[in-house]
Design a protein around this motif. Structure first.
Motif, PDB file in Angstrom:
ATOM      1  N   GLU A 110       0.826  -1.206   0.000  1.00 15.87           N
ATOM      2  CA  GLU A 110       0.000   0.000   0.000  1.00 15.87           C
ATOM      3  C   GLU A 110       0.864   1.262   0.000  1.00 15.87           C
ATOM      4  O   GLU A 110       0.560   2.220  -0.720  1.00 15.87           O
ATOM      5  CB  GLU A 110      -0.947  -0.004   1.201  1.00 15.87           C
ATOM      6  CG  GLU A 110      -2.043  -1.040   1.078  1.00 15.87           C
ATOM      7  CD  GLU A 110      -2.991  -1.048   2.260  1.00 15.87           C
ATOM      8  OE1 GLU A 110      -2.904  -0.154   3.133  1.00 15.87           O
ATOM      9  OE2 GLU A 110      -3.844  -1.959   2.307  1.00 15.87           O
ATOM     10  N   ARG A 111       1.915   1.259   0.796  1.00 15.10           N
ATOM     11  CA  ARG A 111       2.812   2.425   0.814  1.00 15.10           C
ATOM     12  C   ARG A 111       3.435   2.646  -0.562  1.00 15.10           C
ATOM     13  O   ARG A 111       3.575   3.786  -1.015  1.00 15.10           O
ATOM     14  CB  ARG A 111       3.899   2.257   1.880  1.00 15.10           C
ATOM     15  CG  ARG A 111       3.424   2.587   3.277  1.00 15.10           C
ATOM     16  CD  ARG A 111       4.585   2.725   4.261  1.00 15.10           C
ATOM     17  NE  ARG A 111       5.437   1.561   4.337  1.00 15.10           N
ATOM     18  CZ  ARG A 111       5.213   0.508   5.124  1.00 15.10           C
ATOM     19  NH1 ARG A 111       4.156   0.479   5.918  1.00 15.10           N
ATOM     20  NH2 ARG A 111       6.052  -0.514   5.138  1.00 15.10           N
ATOM     21  N   LEU A 114       0.914   4.222  -2.894  1.00 13.02           N
ATOM     22  CA  LEU A 114       0.625   5.619  -2.553  1.00 13.02           C
ATOM     23  C   LEU A 114       1.881   6.484  -2.452  1.00 13.02           C
ATOM     24  O   LEU A 114       1.812   7.618  -1.963  1.00 13.02           O
ATOM     25  CB  LEU A 114      -0.159   5.670  -1.237  1.00 13.02           C
ATOM     26  CG  LEU A 114      -1.502   4.935  -1.233  1.00 13.02           C
ATOM     27  CD1 LEU A 114      -2.130   4.986   0.147  1.00 13.02           C
ATOM     28  CD2 LEU A 114      -2.432   5.480  -2.304  1.00 13.02           C
ATOM     29  N   LEU A 117       1.970  10.193  -3.201  1.00 13.07           N
ATOM     30  CA  LEU A 117       1.201  11.087  -2.334  1.00 13.07           C
ATOM     31  C   LEU A 117       1.997  11.396  -1.078  1.00 13.07           C
ATOM     32  O   LEU A 117       2.739  10.551  -0.584  1.00 13.07           O
ATOM     33  CB  LEU A 117      -0.129  10.440  -1.932  1.00 13.07           C
ATOM     34  CG  LEU A 117      -1.062  10.003  -3.066  1.00 13.07           C
ATOM     35  CD1 LEU A 117      -2.303   9.340  -2.485  1.00 13.07           C
ATOM     36  CD2 LEU A 117      -1.424  11.165  -3.954  1.00 13.07           C
ATOM     37  N   GLU A 121      -1.740  13.502   2.160  1.00 13.35           N
ATOM     38  CA  GLU A 121      -2.606  13.160   1.025  1.00 13.35           C
ATOM     39  C   GLU A 121      -3.049  11.699   1.084  1.00 13.35           C
ATOM     40  O   GLU A 121      -4.213  11.384   0.799  1.00 13.35           O
ATOM     41  CB  GLU A 121      -1.878  13.415  -0.291  1.00 13.35           C
ATOM     42  CG  GLU A 121      -1.675  14.875  -0.618  1.00 13.35           C
ATOM     43  CD  GLU A 121      -0.770  15.090  -1.812  1.00 13.35           C
ATOM     44  OE1 GLU A 121      -0.986  16.093  -2.521  1.00 13.35           O
ATOM     45  OE2 GLU A 121       0.167  14.278  -2.038  1.00 13.35           O
ATOM     46  N   ALA A 122      -2.121  10.809   1.454  1.00 17.80           N
ATOM     47  CA  ALA A 122      -2.470   9.384   1.560  1.00 17.80           C
ATOM     48  C   ALA A 122      -3.539   9.181   2.624  1.00 17.80           C
ATOM     49  O   ALA A 122      -4.500   8.420   2.417  1.00 17.80           O
ATOM     50  CB  ALA A 122      -1.230   8.553   1.862  1.00 17.80           C
ATOM     51  N   PHE A 125      -6.798  10.497   1.242  1.00 15.90           N
ATOM     52  CA  PHE A 125      -7.308   9.562   0.237  1.00 15.90           C
ATOM     53  C   PHE A 125      -8.047   8.406   0.920  1.00 15.90           C
ATOM     54  O   PHE A 125      -9.157   8.040   0.527  1.00 15.90           O
ATOM     55  CB  PHE A 125      -6.140   9.055  -0.614  1.00 15.90           C
ATOM     56  CG  PHE A 125      -6.520   8.087  -1.693  1.00 15.90           C
ATOM     57  CD1 PHE A 125      -7.269   8.496  -2.778  1.00 15.90           C
ATOM     58  CD2 PHE A 125      -6.098   6.763  -1.634  1.00 15.90           C
ATOM     59  CE1 PHE A 125      -7.615   7.609  -3.791  1.00 15.90           C
ATOM     60  CE2 PHE A 125      -6.431   5.871  -2.637  1.00 15.90           C
ATOM     61  CZ  PHE A 125      -7.192   6.298  -3.717  1.00 15.90           C
ATOM     62  N   ARG A 126      -7.454   7.854   1.959  1.00 14.58           N
ATOM     63  CA  ARG A 126      -8.082   6.762   2.696  1.00 14.58           C
ATOM     64  C   ARG A 126      -9.396   7.215   3.343  1.00 14.58           C
ATOM     65  O   ARG A 126     -10.385   6.490   3.314  1.00 14.58           O
ATOM     66  CB  ARG A 126      -7.138   6.215   3.760  1.00 14.58           C
ATOM     67  CG  ARG A 126      -5.964   5.428   3.211  1.00 14.58           C
ATOM     68  CD  ARG A 126      -5.015   5.035   4.351  1.00 14.58           C
ATOM     69  NE  ARG A 126      -3.838   4.386   3.891  1.00 14.58           N
ATOM     70  CZ  ARG A 126      -3.741   3.071   3.641  1.00 14.58           C
ATOM     71  NH1 ARG A 126      -4.767   2.296   3.814  1.00 14.58           N
ATOM     72  NH2 ARG A 126      -2.607   2.568   3.225  1.00 14.58           N
TER      73      ARG A 126
END
Length: 135
Positions: A110-111, A114, A117, A121-122, A125-126
């Motif tokens: 996941e990192r 993203l 971002l 921002e990450a 987004f979530r």
């Protein structure tokens, strides 16, 4: 077409699936098996039918996933202590250890997805996805 939300979400999902496969490759579980372990973690034991419904997969698929996880010693099917006519699925100690390692690998995937971002921002987004995707 590339600006359409469905197109972007689909391709983001495909990219995440590829990253998961890459990061989970050396571990004991696949992405689909990780979903089952995550579902079972920290919950009251469930029947395989209940677990299939919650994951949104058919019973045949769930049986295959559980058979694989059981063969690996990560889950066990046991009689429900409250209803002996029903079996429940429970994580084993090895299953909890595999889940811990797989969650770390999933977090890395996941990192990586993203990475473009900022941390703010990450997180945003979530939060936004959580608002539009019912849980």
């Amino acid at each position: 077409m590339g600006a359409r939300l469905g197109y972007q979400l689909k391709h983001a999902f495909f990219a995440l699936e590829e990253l998961h496969a890459e990061h989970l490759a050396d571990g004991p579980v696949s992405v689909r098996e990780l979903s089952v372990l995550l579902l079972l973690d920290g919950r009251e034991p469930e029947s395989q039918q209940q677990a299939a419904e919650r994951l949104g997969v058919d019973r045949t698929t769930m049986v295959g996933l559980l058979d694989s996880l059981e063969t690996k010693g990560l889950v066990t099917r046991q009689p429900d202590p409250d209803d002996r006519r029903r079996n429940v699925v429970v994580l084993t100690a090895a299953g909890r250890a595999a889940l811990k390692a797989a969650k770390a690998a999933s977090d890395r995937a996941e990192r990586q997805l993203l990475a473009e971002l900022s941390p703010t921002e990450a997180a945003q987004f979530r939060r936004l996805l959580a608002r539009v995707v019912p849980h």
